[in-house]
Design a protein around this motif. Structure first.
Motif, mmCIF file in Angstrom:
data_model
loop_
_atom_site.group_PDB
_atom_site.id
_atom_site.type_symbol
_atom_site.label_atom_id
_atom_site.label_comp_id
_atom_site.label_asym_id
_atom_site.label_seq_id
_atom_site.Cartn_x
_atom_site.Cartn_y
_atom_site.Cartn_z
ATOM 1 N N PHE A 278 0.948 -1.254 0.244
ATOM 2 C CA PHE A 278 0.018 -0.027 0.129
ATOM 3 C C PHE A 278 0.830 1.277 0.075
ATOM 4 O O PHE A 278 0.201 2.297 -0.059
ATOM 5 C CB PHE A 278 -1.083 0.050 1.143
ATOM 6 C CG PHE A 278 -2.065 -0.907 0.965
ATOM 7 C CD1 PHE A 278 -2.230 -1.607 -0.087
ATOM 8 C CD2 PHE A 278 -2.808 -1.312 2.172
ATOM 9 C CE1 PHE A 278 -3.341 -2.592 -0.132
ATOM 10 C CE2 PHE A 278 -3.725 -2.201 2.176
ATOM 11 C CZ PHE A 278 -4.099 -2.978 1.121
ATOM 12 N N SER B 292 -0.299 7.655 5.913
ATOM 13 C CA SER B 292 -0.823 7.839 4.526
ATOM 14 C C SER B 292 -0.336 6.419 3.812
ATOM 15 O O SER B 292 0.709 6.007 4.142
ATOM 16 C CB SER B 292 -0.039 8.812 3.879
ATOM 17 O OG SER B 292 -0.698 10.071 4.221
ATOM 18 N N LEU C 12 -2.273 3.839 -2.624
ATOM 19 C CA LEU C 12 -3.920 3.734 -2.505
ATOM 20 C C LEU C 12 -4.375 5.425 -2.912
ATOM 21 O O LEU C 12 -5.439 5.293 -3.574
ATOM 22 C CB LEU C 12 -4.569 3.483 -1.268
ATOM 23 C CG LEU C 12 -4.047 2.015 -0.774
ATOM 24 C CD1 LEU C 12 -5.068 1.784 0.396
ATOM 25 C CD2 LEU C 12 -4.398 0.844 -1.872
ATOM 26 N N ILE C 13 -3.638 6.396 -2.847
ATOM 27 C CA ILE C 13 -4.053 7.640 -3.094
ATOM 28 C C ILE C 13 -4.230 7.851 -4.292
ATOM 29 O O ILE C 13 -5.536 8.411 -4.636
ATOM 30 C CB ILE C 13 -3.032 8.600 -2.495
ATOM 31 C CG1 ILE C 13 -2.830 8.618 -0.828
ATOM 32 C CG2 ILE C 13 -3.136 9.988 -2.832
ATOM 33 C CD1 ILE C 13 -1.940 9.509 -0.504
ATOM 34 N N SER D 193 -6.906 5.401 1.914
ATOM 35 C CA SER D 193 -5.525 5.685 1.810
ATOM 36 C C SER D 193 -4.900 6.504 3.233
ATOM 37 O O SER D 193 -3.910 6.842 3.310
ATOM 38 C CB SER D 193 -5.361 6.524 0.704
ATOM 39 O OG SER D 193 -5.891 7.665 0.736
#
Length: 326
Positions: free
Chosen positions: A135, A173, A177-178, A191
């Motif tokens: 991630f 963060s 995923l952002i 995220s």
């Protein structure tokens, strides 16, 4: 004055007053059982807490005990409102430059904020559970303020009086995923896992001259796995001060007591000071070397975030966490 919430039978913890050197604490159930209760009636309760703080410094209070940061929850273990800004616009500019995107001029005059999850904050010494290393696990070192009740339409000059507490933040963060979330045009969710806060929150007067014009003029010291990573100054290159951010978030609604407002990742144009997040370092590597070199965090990695006064004393205590598999 320094305040903390320690673990108790209540999920909101027990409010304690902490000594300036962070070694002693005393519970104050007769004044306010929780941090939120204190903020709900701050004008009446704060003077009583100040008296306790003075007595604690003089050794004139009964029932004090050793303050253990590992027993501290987030100062507000859960809050009615958590809004994070991006007050260091040079950071935004840098990240956009790395991907060849122009930054709108409005970013320099109109603050960026988003409302995050506030129901599950992490204490400063809690492990950070993440389902997968894929991630893109990253820290974000920030400063945050806590307000009392702020009326809708509050202007910057009036906003200063509503800033009651200051804390440090690690706004975790999940970088990989952002992009997918932002592409949907509806903001962050998956995220942004639980955010962590310093063991104690302090009143602005505790910072002395370092608190000026709605900014904290001190370096934020970041270590990863015991190695120095960055020490950007929180008072430098902050495009929007906290009072301006309060003005922004109250344009169309009230901000109720216990609102937590973050600065966004602290970032300076002076790159020799390092960074407060891995994404910024990777962006600089992309620009300078053609590719990012520094990896995101792995399970077992540790992060420490702290701020010191002019005498080298820790102000808020350290956020010191380890990333673990969820």
């Amino acid at each position: 004055m320094k305040l903390a919430s320690i673990r108790s039978s209540s999920r909101d913890g027990q409010l304690v007053v902490v000594s300036r050197d962070l070694t002693k604490a005393v519970a104050v159930p007769q004044i306010a059982p929780t941090m939120q209760a204190a903020l709900d009636d701050w004008s009446n309760i704060a003077p009583e807490l100040v008296q306790v703080a003075a007595a604690l410094e003089q050794g004139a209070v009964s029932g004090s005990f050793a303050f253990d940061p590992s027993n501290a929850m987030a100062p507000l273990p859960r809050a009615y409102h958590w809004v994070d800004g991006s007050a260091y616009v040079n950071h935004v500019e840098l990240v956009r430059k790395a991907r060849g995107a122009q930054m709108p001029e409005s970013f320099w005059t109109d603050p960026l904020v988003y409302q995050g999850g506030s129901d599950d904050f992490l204490g400063a010494r809690q492990d950070v559970p993440v389902p997968s290393e894929e991630f893109g696990i990253d820290l974000e070192g920030e400063v945050a303020i806590v307000t009392d009740d702020v009326p809708m339409g509050t202007k910057r000059d009036a906003a200063f009086q509503h800033i009651k507490l200051i804390m440090l933040v690690n706004d975790w963060s999940l970088r990989n995923l952002i992009p997918g979330e932002l592409a949907k045009g509806f903001g962050f969710y998956q995220s942004k896992p639980a955010t962590a806060f310093s063991p104690v929150a302090v009143t602005p007067d505790e910072l002395g001259d370092a608190w000026s014009e709605g900014r904290v003029h001190l370096p934020l010291v970041v270590h990863i796995n015991g190695q120095p990573f960055g020490k950007p100054n929180a008072g430098v290159d902050m495009t929007f001060d906290f009072a301006r951010l309060v003005e922004h978030i109250t344009l169309t609604r009230n901000a109720r007591a216990g609102t937590v407002l973050g600065s966004g990742t602290i970032s300076n144009y002076d790159r020799s000071l390092g960074s407060a997040c891995i994404a910024e370092r990777r962006t600089l590597e992309q620009i300078e070397q053609g590719k990012p070199v520094t990896s995101f965090l792995k399970f077992g990695d540790s992060v420490r975030i702290e701020m010191f006064d002019g005498e080298g004393r820790s102000i808020f205590g350290a956020i010191e966490q380890k990333v673990v598999r969820a």
